[in-house]
Enzyme design. Structure first.
Site, mmCIF file in Angstrom:
data_model
loop_
_atom_site.group_PDB
_atom_site.id
_atom_site.type_symbol
_atom_site.label_atom_id
_atom_site.label_comp_id
_atom_site.label_asym_id
_atom_site.label_seq_id
_atom_site.Cartn_x
_atom_site.Cartn_y
_atom_site.Cartn_z
ATOM 1 N N PRO A 143 20.857 43.198 57.226
ATOM 2 C CA PRO A 143 20.130 41.979 57.551
ATOM 3 C C PRO A 143 19.541 41.238 56.350
ATOM 4 O O PRO A 143 19.020 41.853 55.421
ATOM 5 C CB PRO A 143 19.004 42.453 58.476
ATOM 6 C CG PRO A 143 18.970 43.929 58.352
ATOM 7 C CD PRO A 143 20.330 44.375 57.929
ATOM 8 N N ASN A 144 19.683 39.940 56.429
ATOM 9 C CA ASN A 144 19.121 38.976 55.456
ATOM 10 C C ASN A 144 19.870 38.943 54.128
ATOM 11 O O ASN A 144 19.558 38.105 53.274
ATOM 12 C CB ASN A 144 17.610 39.224 55.224
ATOM 13 C CG ASN A 144 16.825 39.110 56.502
ATOM 14 O OD1 ASN A 144 16.932 38.108 57.190
ATOM 15 N ND2 ASN A 144 16.083 40.145 56.868
ATOM 16 N N ARG A 203 17.143 33.765 49.063
ATOM 17 C CA ARG A 203 16.078 34.619 49.552
ATOM 18 C C ARG A 203 15.300 35.241 48.384
ATOM 19 O O ARG A 203 15.889 35.962 47.567
ATOM 20 C CB ARG A 203 16.742 35.738 50.360
ATOM 21 C CG ARG A 203 15.828 36.828 50.793
ATOM 22 C CD ARG A 203 16.621 38.028 51.286
ATOM 23 N NE ARG A 203 15.719 39.013 51.812
ATOM 24 C CZ ARG A 203 16.024 40.274 52.032
ATOM 25 N NH1 ARG A 203 17.246 40.711 51.800
ATOM 26 N NH2 ARG A 203 15.130 41.110 52.489
ATOM 27 N N TYR A 227 15.672 39.217 44.425
ATOM 28 C CA TYR A 227 17.089 39.465 44.717
ATOM 29 C C TYR A 227 18.066 38.644 43.869
ATOM 30 O O TYR A 227 19.279 38.771 44.045
ATOM 31 C CB TYR A 227 17.351 39.208 46.214
ATOM 32 C CG TYR A 227 16.555 40.137 47.109
ATOM 33 C CD1 TYR A 227 16.835 41.500 47.149
ATOM 34 C CD2 TYR A 227 15.497 39.667 47.895
ATOM 35 C CE1 TYR A 227 16.099 42.365 47.947
ATOM 36 C CE2 TYR A 227 14.756 40.520 48.704
ATOM 37 C CZ TYR A 227 15.064 41.868 48.725
ATOM 38 O OH TYR A 227 14.331 42.727 49.506
ATOM 39 N N ASN A 270 24.620 48.518 51.705
ATOM 40 C CA ASN A 270 23.223 48.114 51.551
ATOM 41 C C ASN A 270 22.739 47.800 52.959
ATOM 42 O O ASN A 270 22.996 46.715 53.493
ATOM 43 C CB ASN A 270 23.092 46.886 50.637
ATOM 44 C CG ASN A 270 21.632 46.544 50.377
ATOM 45 O OD1 ASN A 270 20.740 47.031 51.069
ATOM 46 N ND2 ASN A 270 21.380 45.695 49.386
ATOM 47 N N ALA A 282 16.851 46.286 55.441
ATOM 48 C CA ALA A 282 15.664 46.821 56.123
ATOM 49 C C ALA A 282 15.995 48.012 57.025
ATOM 50 O O ALA A 282 15.144 48.896 57.233
ATOM 51 C CB ALA A 282 14.991 45.717 56.932
ATOM 52 N N GLU A 309 25.045 54.378 48.829
ATOM 53 C CA GLU A 309 23.946 53.469 49.190
ATOM 54 C C GLU A 309 23.562 52.605 47.993
ATOM 55 O O GLU A 309 23.409 53.121 46.885
ATOM 56 C CB GLU A 309 22.753 54.350 49.618
ATOM 57 C CG GLU A 309 21.504 53.582 49.982
ATOM 58 C CD GLU A 309 20.364 54.520 50.431
ATOM 59 O OE1 GLU A 309 20.556 55.771 50.441
ATOM 60 O OE2 GLU A 309 19.281 53.995 50.736
ATOM 61 N N HIS A 326 20.864 49.395 46.683
ATOM 62 C CA HIS A 326 19.775 48.428 46.887
ATOM 63 C C HIS A 326 19.667 47.578 45.633
ATOM 64 O O HIS A 326 19.720 48.112 44.507
ATOM 65 C CB HIS A 326 18.443 49.129 47.147
ATOM 66 C CG HIS A 326 18.492 49.967 48.379
ATOM 67 N ND1 HIS A 326 18.483 49.413 49.638
ATOM 68 C CD2 HIS A 326 18.627 51.301 48.538
ATOM 69 C CE1 HIS A 326 18.603 50.380 50.521
ATOM 70 N NE2 HIS A 326 18.686 51.544 49.884
ATOM 71 N N ARG A 374 8.327 49.199 45.207
ATOM 72 C CA ARG A 374 7.853 48.155 46.121
ATOM 73 C C ARG A 374 6.884 48.745 47.157
ATOM 74 O O ARG A 374 6.318 49.803 46.928
ATOM 75 C CB ARG A 374 9.065 47.481 46.766
ATOM 76 C CG ARG A 374 9.976 46.840 45.707
ATOM 77 C CD ARG A 374 11.122 46.080 46.315
ATOM 78 N NE ARG A 374 10.651 44.973 47.149
ATOM 79 C CZ ARG A 374 11.440 44.304 48.002
ATOM 80 N NH1 ARG A 374 12.716 44.630 48.118
ATOM 81 N NH2 ARG A 374 10.946 43.314 48.713
HETATM 82 C C1 DQA Z 1 17.060 45.977 49.947
HETATM 83 C C2 DQA Z 1 15.679 46.632 49.976
HETATM 84 C C3 DQA Z 1 15.136 46.702 51.410
HETATM 85 O O1 DQA Z 1 13.855 47.298 51.426
HETATM 86 C C4 DQA Z 1 15.023 45.302 51.980
HETATM 87 O O2 DQA Z 1 14.597 45.364 53.324
HETATM 88 C C5 DQA Z 1 16.261 44.501 51.834
HETATM 89 C C6 DQA Z 1 17.070 44.633 50.632
HETATM 90 C C7 DQA Z 1 17.579 45.773 48.509
HETATM 91 O O3 DQA Z 1 18.766 45.509 48.350
HETATM 92 O O4 DQA Z 1 16.800 45.824 47.559
HETATM 93 O O5 DQA Z 1 16.564 43.654 52.675
HETATM 94 O O6 DQA Z 1 17.980 46.852 50.602
#
Ligand code: DQA
Length: 141
Positions: A9-10, A17, A22, A71, A74, A95, A97, A104
């Site tokens: 998501p997002n 964003r 990011y 990735n 959330a 995985e 990020h 964070r």
């Molecule tokens: C994320 C880190 C997560 O905590 C966050 O909710 C994201 C992006 C990252 O790529 O840093 O949406 O996965």
């Protein structure tokens, strides 16, 4: 060799964003760029804001792809369903990020998917996806 990048998501909003966290590059731009760097890899990308769609995609690719770069955004911190799907399938999942989740908010410090992944790259920006791809390329079984 078949690899897929699955974004949660997002992450469709990359570039717009919170660019201070990011970065300012859209994923589509970046994806074209990495595809040209790895012309011999069959590379796919899937993004969804919906947990069940990510589970469906993991099940769909998880018996035929050589590697999955995930990735889960959330859902990393909340989704037992995604964690179980990773445990169920055969393809190795790495995985990624973009941000350093340990630097964070505390709720981001816990990944409930990590234990079922082969490893994690966190905090190296969008380049993390590129490093994950190099890993799969260099460890082709
Ligand atoms: C994320 C880190 C997560 O905590 C966050 O909710 C994201 C992006 C990252 O790529 O840093 O949406 O996965």
């Amino acid at each position: 060799m078949k690899i897929i990048i699955i974004n949660g998501p997002n992450l469709n909003l990359l570039g717009k964003r919170e660019p201070e966290i990011y970065g300012d590059q859209s994923f589509d731009q970046f994806f074209e760029n990495i595809k040209s760097k790895f012309p011999d890899i069959h590379l796919d990308h899937f993004q969804s804001n919906i947990e069940g769609e990510i589970v469906n995609k993991l099940q769909q690719v998880g018996y035929s792809y050589d590697g999955i770069i995930l990735n889960a955004a959330a859902y990393t911190h909340t989704s037992v369903a995604i964690s179980d799907a990773i445990a169920a399938i055969e393809s190795p999942v790495l995985e990624v990020h973009i941000s350093n989740i340990y630097a964070r908010e505390e709720f981001r410090h816990k990944s409930i998917i990590s234990a079922n992944c082969i490893g994690m790259i966190s905090g190296l920006g969008i380049e993390g996806y590129l490093l994950a791809l190099s890993y799969f390329k260099n460890h082709k079984s």
